[in-house]
Design a protein around this motif. Structure first.
Motif, mmCIF file in Angstrom:
data_model
loop_
_atom_site.group_PDB
_atom_site.id
_atom_site.type_symbol
_atom_site.label_atom_id
_atom_site.label_comp_id
_atom_site.label_asym_id
_atom_site.label_seq_id
_atom_site.Cartn_x
_atom_site.Cartn_y
_atom_site.Cartn_z
ATOM 1 N N PHE A 166 -23.640 41.798 31.907
ATOM 2 C CA PHE A 166 -24.626 41.459 32.940
ATOM 3 C C PHE A 166 -24.385 42.363 34.144
ATOM 4 O O PHE A 166 -23.277 42.447 34.655
ATOM 5 C CB PHE A 166 -24.485 39.970 33.319
ATOM 6 N N LEU A 167 -25.437 43.077 34.570
ATOM 7 C CA LEU A 167 -25.297 44.064 35.653
ATOM 8 C C LEU A 167 -26.407 43.873 36.687
ATOM 9 O O LEU A 167 -27.450 43.287 36.406
ATOM 10 C CB LEU A 167 -25.441 45.499 35.110
ATOM 11 N N LYS A 168 -26.171 44.453 37.859
ATOM 12 C CA LYS A 168 -27.215 44.468 38.896
ATOM 13 C C LYS A 168 -28.201 45.605 38.620
ATOM 14 O O LYS A 168 -27.779 46.678 38.191
ATOM 15 C CB LYS A 168 -26.541 44.771 40.244
ATOM 16 N N PRO A 169 -29.498 45.403 38.873
ATOM 17 C CA PRO A 169 -30.433 46.518 38.654
ATOM 18 C C PRO A 169 -30.261 47.626 39.698
ATOM 19 O O PRO A 169 -29.956 47.350 40.855
ATOM 20 C CB PRO A 169 -31.813 45.864 38.788
ATOM 21 N N ASP A 170 -30.446 48.861 39.258
ATOM 22 C CA ASP A 170 -30.314 50.026 40.121
ATOM 23 C C ASP A 170 -31.733 50.507 40.461
ATOM 24 O O ASP A 170 -32.446 51.043 39.611
ATOM 25 C CB ASP A 170 -29.523 51.087 39.333
ATOM 26 N N PHE A 171 -32.134 50.301 41.737
ATOM 27 C CA PHE A 171 -33.526 50.595 42.113
ATOM 28 C C PHE A 171 -33.815 52.093 42.196
ATOM 29 O O PHE A 171 -34.969 52.502 42.180
ATOM 30 C CB PHE A 171 -33.865 49.927 43.452
ATOM 31 N N GLU A 172 -32.765 52.912 42.317
ATOM 32 C CA GLU A 172 -32.993 54.349 42.330
ATOM 33 C C GLU A 172 -33.422 54.814 40.930
ATOM 34 O O GLU A 172 -34.290 55.662 40.767
ATOM 35 C CB GLU A 172 -31.699 55.045 42.712
ATOM 36 N N ARG A 173 -32.808 54.204 39.947
ATOM 37 C CA ARG A 173 -33.128 54.501 38.551
ATOM 38 C C ARG A 173 -34.475 53.882 38.168
ATOM 39 O O ARG A 173 -35.222 54.440 37.376
ATOM 40 C CB ARG A 173 -31.997 53.921 37.684
ATOM 41 N N PHE A 174 -34.761 52.701 38.736
ATOM 42 C CA PHE A 174 -35.957 51.942 38.359
ATOM 43 C C PHE A 174 -36.811 51.607 39.584
ATOM 44 O O PHE A 174 -36.950 50.441 39.954
ATOM 45 C CB PHE A 174 -35.554 50.660 37.629
ATOM 46 N N PRO A 175 -37.399 52.633 40.232
ATOM 47 C CA PRO A 175 -38.167 52.359 41.456
ATOM 48 C C PRO A 175 -39.396 51.470 41.204
ATOM 49 O O PRO A 175 -39.840 50.772 42.111
ATOM 50 C CB PRO A 175 -38.584 53.758 41.938
#
Ligand code: NAD
Ligand code: MG
Length: 393
Positions: free
Chosen positions: A304-313
């Motif tokens: 379980f991880l935090k979403p990376d908004f740079e990767r998934f704008p």
């Protein structure tokens, strides 16, 4: 619906991934389910093959251009059913008095009117077509309440959340967070500096789920999780503050609810849509779906991880739109449909999908969207803006 009564089903989008999975479950329970109508867009030959097996009373193609072909194949197959085309026919088979249940599995905004027609005629509506709810939100949920429709989520995450919530629904006092899980798709670990080179084939190859093309691309950009975030706000009557997105690459936990006492309820299972489909078809009972059991001796390392908004704008954009209101989410959905189609046609790059969506939402913001007509106008206007932005890329 009484449990001893056969459910008459209209299946919108029968030839798609959800449509075929629905027919697989339905065929396991001939004593419970009967197919009233099957619909498709262009795959009319496949539709007729399905009709030979399931013997519906009506076949509909949404496309007038495919009508005569559908008539020809239906006649050749010796089918004893009525054949129709166009949006009025889709709405008619969704609202027919003999129908109890409508599976809304058309992809995209094309599903809005037929799904609405099922809602306003008070059906049991099994909602896979998340775009219709994203684009009409409160209007959709108000119509469900006003017409006493039963709305059951097919989208695996929302189905999981529905199963984990208390029977009476979301309760501010009892619940800390809805935890919306997502696999992160094929590009969770892909080098960001090469995102501009991603091809449609790469984007459509989801590690865990086999799905239609549009939702596969949405899963790759995580716009799908963004649309699901908006979908969850409406379905469960919560604000975005009540929802956290959690990346879970294995797709075994399909979402969770965290309660005020610290308990977390999760719904788990194989990544196979027949589970949520069977759940909605038989709710509040349970039926066999054909899905294998989870083997806990084989389940290693659930992450379980935090979403990376740079990767998934796109995910971040959708979350922002959720708090901005209806005009933003209607515009977002429309722009995304235009951008994804252009990406699949190799007219724009993968990374342009976000640009088209962001710029369309920015330009479209003043629109007033309160009625169904407003929504349809906002959708059309946003498509025009998105198409202009495409031209400039
Ligand atoms: P798909 O592309 O496999 O099938 C789409 C269906 O819609 C087909 O039957 C097609 O004939 C019909 N259709 C396409 N354009 C149409 C139009 N203009 N008018 C009328 N009908 C049209 O898509 P899918 O993967 O089955 O997804 C269907 C819906 O379910 C989407 O909204 C998607 O987001 C949602 N959903 C899918 C999955 C999945 O695992 N596939 C999971 C969750 C939610
Ligand atoms: Mg989903």
């Amino acid at each position: 619906i009484k449990t001893n009564q056969i459910q008459n089903i209209t299946l919108l989008g029968a030839t798609g991934s959800i449509g075929l999975s629905t027919l697989d479950v339905v065929a396991r329970h001939p004593e419970r389910f009967r197919i009233f109508a099957l619909t498709c867009h262009s795959k009319v030959e496949e539709l007729v093959k399905l009709a030979v097996i399931h013997q519906p009373r009506h076949l509909v193609t949404s496309s007038e251009a495919h009508y005569s072909e559908l008539q020809k194949y239906a006649e050749q197959a010796g089918l004893n059913c009525e054949v129709h085309c166009g949006i009025e026919a889709l709405c008619a088979v969704s609202s027919a008095p003999d129908v109890n249940t409508v599976m809304a599995a058309i992809v995209g905004a094309a599903g809005l009117l037929p799904t609405f027609s099922a809602v306003t005629s008070g059906k049991k509506v099994l909602l896979a077509n998340k775009e219709s709810l994203v684009m009409s939100g409160k209007l959709f949920m108000d119509a469900v309440a006003e017409h006493n429709a039963t709305l059951l989520p097919v989208d695996s995450e929302h189905n999981a959340i529905f199963q984990c919530l208390p029977e009476q629904g979301y309760c501010e006092r009892q619940i800390r967070k809805i935890l919306l899980t997502g696999s992160g798709g094929p590009f969770l670990k892909h080098d960001i500096s090469t995102f501009t080179d991603i091809t449609p084939e790469q984007a459509c190859k989801h590690p865990n789920w086999s799905m239609g093309q549009k939702i596969s691309v949405d899963s790759a950009t995580m716009m799908n999780k963004g649309l699901e975030f908006i979908e969850a706000c409406h379905l469960f009557h919560v604000s975005g503050d009540n929802i956290d997105v959690v990346i879970h690459p294995q797709s075994i936990v399909h979402s969770m609810v965290q309660y005020s006492d610290g308990s977390v309820l999760a719904q788990m299972g194989q990544p196979d849509m027949r589970t949520p489909i069977a759940h909605t078809l038989s709710w509040p009972e349970r039926i066999e779906s054909g899905v294998a059991s989870l083997d806990f001796s084989q389940l290693v390392d659930l992450q379980f991880l935090k979403p990376d908004f740079e990767r998934f704008p796109c995910l971040q954009l959708a979350i922002e739109c959720a708090s901005q209101g209806q005009a933003a989410t209607t515009a977002l959905n429309a722009a995304n449909e235009i951008a994804v189609a252009a990406f699949l046609d190799r007219k724009i790059r993968y990374t342009d999908i976000f640009k088209v969506c962001q710029q369309t939402v920015e330009q479209g913001l003043g629109d007033k969207v309160e009625s169904l007509d407003d929504i349809i106008a906002c959708d059309a206007n946003s498509r025009k803006i998105a198409a202009e932005i495409l031209e400039s890329i």
